[in-house]
Motif scaffolding. Structure first.
Motif, PDB file in Angstrom:
ATOM      1  N   UNK A  15       0.852  -1.176   0.000  1.00 15.22           N
ATOM      2  CA  UNK A  15       0.000   0.000   0.000  1.00 15.22           C
ATOM      3  C   UNK A  15       0.890   1.229   0.000  1.00 15.22           C
ATOM      4  N   UNK A  16       0.302   2.376  -0.259  1.00 20.78           N
ATOM      5  CA  UNK A  16       1.090   3.613  -0.199  1.00 20.78           C
ATOM      6  C   UNK A  16       0.233   4.756   0.317  1.00 20.78           C
ATOM      7  N   UNK A  17       0.931   5.731   0.875  1.00 24.56           N
ATOM      8  CA  UNK A  17       0.245   6.907   1.393  1.00 24.56           C
ATOM      9  C   UNK A  17       1.028   8.142   1.001  1.00 24.56           C
ATOM     10  N   UNK A  18       0.405   8.944   0.150  1.00 31.42           N
ATOM     11  CA  UNK A  18       1.012  10.193  -0.285  1.00 31.42           C
ATOM     12  C   UNK A  18       0.712  11.284   0.752  1.00 31.42           C
ATOM     13  N   UNK A  19       1.516  12.327   0.798  1.00 30.44           N
ATOM     14  CA  UNK A  19       1.280  13.410   1.758  1.00 30.44           C
ATOM     15  C   UNK A  19      -0.119  13.984   1.634  1.00 30.44           C
ATOM     16  N   UNK A  20      -0.832  14.036   2.732  1.00 24.65           N
ATOM     17  CA  UNK A  20      -2.165  14.612   2.754  1.00 24.65           C
ATOM     18  C   UNK A  20      -3.255  13.723   2.196  1.00 24.65           C
ATOM     19  N   UNK A  21      -2.919  12.482   1.873  1.00 24.02           N
ATOM     20  CA  UNK A  21      -3.912  11.563   1.298  1.00 24.02           C
ATOM     21  C   UNK A  21      -4.047  10.324   2.165  1.00 24.02           C
ATOM     22  N   UNK A  22      -5.120   9.585   1.895  1.00 25.13           N
ATOM     23  CA  UNK A  22      -5.338   8.344   2.622  1.00 25.13           C
ATOM     24  C   UNK A  22      -4.452   7.236   2.053  1.00 25.13           C
ATOM     25  N   UNK A  23      -4.202   6.246   2.884  1.00 24.72           N
ATOM     26  CA  UNK A  23      -3.439   5.087   2.426  1.00 24.72           C
ATOM     27  C   UNK A  23      -4.262   4.339   1.391  1.00 24.72           C
ATOM     28  N   UNK A  24      -3.594   3.908   0.310  1.00 27.35           N
ATOM     29  CA  UNK A  24      -4.309   3.246  -0.772  1.00 27.35           C
ATOM     30  C   UNK A  24      -3.616   1.952  -1.183  1.00 27.35           C
ATOM     31  N   UNK A  25      -4.410   1.078  -1.742  1.00 30.88           N
ATOM     32  CA  UNK A  25      -3.927  -0.209  -2.218  1.00 30.88           C
ATOM     33  C   UNK A  25      -3.028  -0.032  -3.436  1.00 30.88           C
ATOM     34  N   UNK A  26      -1.966  -0.842  -3.504  1.00 26.25           N
ATOM     35  CA  UNK A  26      -1.085  -0.858  -4.658  1.00 26.25           C
ATOM     36  C   UNK A  26      -1.115  -2.234  -5.340  1.00 26.25           C
ATOM     37  N   UNK A  27      -0.833  -3.288  -4.577  1.00 26.19           N
ATOM     38  CA  UNK A  27      -0.781  -4.622  -5.166  1.00 26.19           C
ATOM     39  C   UNK A  27      -0.835  -5.676  -4.071  1.00 26.19           C
ATOM     40  N   UNK A  28      -1.283  -6.871  -4.428  1.00 25.41           N
ATOM     41  CA  UNK A  28      -1.185  -7.996  -3.500  1.00 25.41           C
ATOM     42  C   UNK A  28      -0.875  -9.267  -4.260  1.00 25.41           C
ATOM     43  N   UNK A  29      -0.370 -10.264  -3.524  1.00 23.97           N
ATOM     44  CA  UNK A  29       0.017 -11.539  -4.112  1.00 23.97           C
ATOM     45  C   UNK A  29      -0.270 -12.650  -3.120  1.00 23.97           C
ATOM     46  N   UNK A  30      -0.745 -13.788  -3.619  1.00 23.13           N
ATOM     47  CA  UNK A  30      -0.979 -14.916  -2.723  1.00 23.13           C
ATOM     48  C   UNK A  30       0.291 -15.738  -2.600  1.00 23.13           C
ATOM     49  N   UNK A  31       0.226 -16.722  -1.696  1.00 21.34           N
ATOM     50  CA  UNK A  31       1.439 -17.485  -1.375  1.00 21.34           C
ATOM     51  C   UNK A  31       1.969 -18.257  -2.572  1.00 21.34           C
TER      52      UNK A  31
END
Length: 123
Positions: free
Chosen positions: A36-52
């Protein structure tokens, strides 16, 4: 669970970075992992996910085709390869462990978080 993200830094637009997330004391080595990522002044947002099993990945539309998530289960490490970076990618990037084997885009499904690594894209 301890998650340690690294690899952030300053990069010029169009450049690349690879983030790493090493895990220890996992609740389950089979759980999905996310970035996930959080830019200055913004909410944390999803970027990517991966299963096992590496069979399921998902990306935010804003990074699709530029970012690649992968994992090395032998070393309990998850990576995020980021290419064609733009200033809009500037943020603190966090890795997180999901509750279950299949990941999701929702923050609430990730009870364990690393401390974040900062990425700045600027000329």
């Amino acid at each position: 669970v301890q998650l340690q993200a690294s690899g952030g830094g300053l990069v010029q637009p169009g450049g690349s970075l690879r983030l790493s997330c090493s895990a220890s004391r996992r609740t389950s080595v089979n759980n999905a992992m996310g970035w996930f990522r959080q830019a200055p002044g913004k909410e944390r947002e999803f970027v990517a996910h991966i299963n096992w099993r590496h069979t399921v990945t998902d990306y935010a539309d804003s990074v699709k085709g530029r970012f690649t998530i992968s994992r090395d289960n032998d070393n309990d490490t998850v990576y995020l390869q980021m290419n064609s970076l733009s200033p809009e990618d500037t943020a603190v990037y966090y890795c997180a462990e999901h509750r279950f084997e299949i990941g999701s885009r929702w923050l609430k499904d990730y009870p364990y978080w690393g401390q974040g690594t900062e990425v700045t894209v600027s000329s």
